[in-house]
Design a protein around this motif. Structure first.
Motif, PDB file in Angstrom:
ATOM      1  N   SER A  49      12.249  11.239  -2.537  1.00 45.85           N
ATOM      2  CA  SER A  49      12.808  10.986  -3.264  1.00 45.85           C
ATOM      3  C   SER A  49      12.070   9.615  -2.513  1.00 45.85           C
ATOM      4  CB  SER A  49      13.913  11.250  -3.776  1.00 45.85           C
ATOM      5  OG  SER A  49      14.883   9.973  -3.116  1.00 45.85           O
ATOM      6  N   TYR A  50      11.604   9.338  -1.805  1.00 42.94           N
ATOM      7  CA  TYR A  50      10.954   8.791  -0.985  1.00 42.94           C
ATOM      8  C   TYR A  50       9.559   7.739  -0.635  1.00 42.94           C
ATOM      9  CZ  TYR A  50      15.453   9.216   1.466  1.00 42.94           C
ATOM     10  OH  TYR A  50      16.911   9.323   1.600  1.00 42.94           O
ATOM     11  N   LEU A  51       9.792   6.536  -1.039  1.00 39.88           N
ATOM     12  CA  LEU A  51       7.996   5.812  -0.511  1.00 39.88           C
ATOM     13  C   LEU A  51       7.892   5.625   0.794  1.00 39.88           C
ATOM     14  CD1 LEU A  51       7.827   3.958  -4.142  1.00 39.88           C
ATOM     15  CD2 LEU A  51       7.641   6.703  -3.747  1.00 39.88           C
ATOM     16  N   LEU A  52       6.800   5.703   1.308  1.00 38.68           N
ATOM     17  CA  LEU A  52       5.593   5.080   2.483  1.00 38.68           C
ATOM     18  C   LEU A  52       5.186   4.450   2.406  1.00 38.68           C
ATOM     19  CD1 LEU A  52       5.495   5.847   5.885  1.00 38.68           C
ATOM     20  CD2 LEU A  52       4.140   7.148   5.163  1.00 38.68           C
ATOM     21  N   VAL A  53       5.305   3.283   2.580  1.00 38.26           N
ATOM     22  CA  VAL A  53       4.540   1.920   2.227  1.00 38.26           C
ATOM     23  C   VAL A  53       4.672   1.026   3.634  1.00 38.26           C
ATOM     24  CG1 VAL A  53       5.315   1.772   0.286  1.00 38.26           C
ATOM     25  CG2 VAL A  53       6.306   0.571   1.506  1.00 38.26           C
ATOM     26  N   SER A  54       3.232   0.247   3.312  1.00 39.99           N
ATOM     27  CA  SER A  54       3.015  -0.674   4.180  1.00 39.99           C
ATOM     28  C   SER A  54       2.422  -1.808   3.487  1.00 39.99           C
ATOM     29  CB  SER A  54       1.786  -0.693   5.340  1.00 39.99           C
ATOM     30  OG  SER A  54       0.727  -0.047   4.393  1.00 39.99           O
ATOM     31  N   ASP A  55       1.969  -3.366   4.778  1.00 41.92           N
ATOM     32  CA  ASP A  55       1.804  -4.083   4.034  1.00 41.92           C
ATOM     33  C   ASP A  55       0.483  -3.935   2.796  1.00 41.92           C
ATOM     34  OD1 ASP A  55       0.186  -6.900   3.452  1.00 41.92           O
ATOM     35  OD2 ASP A  55       2.319  -7.912   5.145  1.00 41.92           O
ATOM     36  N   ALA A  56      -0.281  -4.448   2.030  1.00 44.46           N
ATOM     37  CA  ALA A  56      -1.602  -4.392   1.429  1.00 44.46           C
ATOM     38  C   ALA A  56      -2.713  -5.393   2.349  1.00 44.46           C
ATOM     39  CB  ALA A  56      -1.115  -4.523   0.319  1.00 44.46           C
ATOM     40  N   GLN A  57      -1.733  -6.300   3.344  1.00 44.51           N
ATOM     41  CA  GLN A  57      -2.948  -7.042   4.256  1.00 44.51           C
ATOM     42  C   GLN A  57      -3.841  -6.260   5.357  1.00 44.51           C
ATOM     43  OE1 GLN A  57      -4.665  -9.631   1.972  1.00 44.51           O
ATOM     44  NE2 GLN A  57      -2.948  -9.162   0.461  1.00 44.51           N
ATOM     45  N   ARG A 112       0.692  -1.192   0.380  1.00 44.27           N
ATOM     46  CA  ARG A 112       0.207  -0.378  -0.083  1.00 44.27           C
ATOM     47  C   ARG A 112       0.610   1.365   0.089  1.00 44.27           C
ATOM     48  NH1 ARG A 112      -5.024  -0.226   0.682  1.00 44.27           N
ATOM     49  NH2 ARG A 112      -4.953  -2.022   2.119  1.00 44.27           N
ATOM     50  N   TRP A 113       0.967   2.464  -1.025  1.00 42.31           N
ATOM     51  CA  TRP A 113       1.464   3.324  -1.356  1.00 42.31           C
ATOM     52  C   TRP A 113       0.756   4.520  -0.636  1.00 42.31           C
ATOM     53  CZ3 TRP A 113       2.441   5.635  -6.631  1.00 42.31           C
ATOM     54  CH2 TRP A 113       2.848   6.558  -6.688  1.00 42.31           C
ATOM     55  N   HIS A 114       1.246   4.632   0.272  1.00 44.00           N
ATOM     56  CA  HIS A 114       0.753   5.611   1.079  1.00 44.00           C
ATOM     57  C   HIS A 114       0.884   7.391   1.071  1.00 44.00           C
ATOM     58  CE1 HIS A 114      -1.006   3.176   4.341  1.00 44.00           C
ATOM     59  NE2 HIS A 114       0.132   2.685   4.235  1.00 44.00           N
ATOM     60  N   ASP A 115       2.614   7.446   1.442  1.00 45.77           N
ATOM     61  CA  ASP A 115       2.429   8.626  -0.065  1.00 45.77           C
ATOM     62  C   ASP A 115       4.250   8.800  -0.232  1.00 45.77           C
ATOM     63  OD1 ASP A 115       2.831  12.000  -0.036  1.00 45.77           O
ATOM     64  OD2 ASP A 115       2.664  12.241   2.543  1.00 45.77           O
ATOM     65  N   THR A 116       4.404  10.212  -0.829  1.00 49.46           N
ATOM     66  CA  THR A 116       5.914  10.157  -1.742  1.00 49.46           C
ATOM     67  C   THR A 116       6.767  11.129  -0.950  1.00 49.46           C
ATOM     68  OG1 THR A 116       5.653   9.879  -3.650  1.00 49.46           O
ATOM     69  CG2 THR A 116       7.001  10.331  -3.515  1.00 49.46           C
ATOM     70  N   VAL A 117       7.429  11.081  -0.033  1.00 46.08           N
ATOM     71  CA  VAL A 117       8.632  12.398   0.467  1.00 46.08           C
ATOM     72  C   VAL A 117       9.459  12.642  -0.273  1.00 46.08           C
ATOM     73  CG1 VAL A 117       9.492  13.224   2.404  1.00 46.08           C
ATOM     74  CG2 VAL A 117       7.373  11.755   2.645  1.00 46.08           C
TER      75      VAL A 117
END
Length: 166
Positions: A132-140, A125-130
């Motif tokens: 050149s960094y991506l903030l993600v979590s497990d999709a489940q 799960r793609w929450h945000d971009t800061v």
């Protein structure tokens, strides 16, 4: 709106690769290439992978045939994509599938052998971009609090697919 992404990391391995895992993959895929190439080159007319692809019927099967040499090494990774670290320096990116590819090789010159392993991540799960960094979590994952990872985009790492949902 929720966005699910799958990442692809292309790990290129050649004679200059320094990590022990890479060196093992390099050696074993080269030996497997030399062995498998004999079937498509029984008259010993061709030296390079490119020549085999161009002149030997069925030589495109070499990608699949040589991939057998990589499978055991992939198990050593315990499902984690190599080289991709979060901002805390930890491996976090899990892969669900891979694709092996011979980029170049030469049956008489090991230094010209070059392969790639493309790792495809499990959905994130793609929450945000800061920057050149991506903030993600497990999709489940679900609930009021989600554990996240932040990591920097880098060469050979792409967003392979994007799925949006409301």
């Amino acid at each position: 709106m929720s966005r699910l992404i799958t990442l692809c990391y292309r790990k290129v391995i050649d004679a200059g690769s320094a990590h022990p895992w890479d060196k093992l993959v390099f050696e074993d895929t080269y030996q497997e290439f030399r062995m498998q190439a004999q079937y498509f080159n029984q008259e010993k007319k061709y030296r390079t992978f490119g020549q085999l692809l161009q002149h030997a019927p069925g030589a495109e099967q070499l990608h699949f045939l040589v991939s057998a040499a990589v499978r055991g090494y992939l198990q050593q990774l315990n499902g984690l994509v190599p080289d991709i670290l979060d901002n805390l320096g930890r491996h976090f990116l899990r892969f669900s599938k891979f694709q092996f590819e011979i980029i170049n090789s030469d049956v008489l010159d090991k230094s010209r052998h070059q392969v790639a392993v493309n790792f495809y991540s499990e959905p994130l799960r793609w929450h945000d971009t800061v920057g050149s960094y991506l903030l993600v979590s497990d999709a489940q994952a679900s609930g009021p609090e989600l554990l996240t990872n932040m990591f920097q985009l880098q060469p050979y790492l792409i967003i392979h697919s994007l799925q949006t949902a409301d």
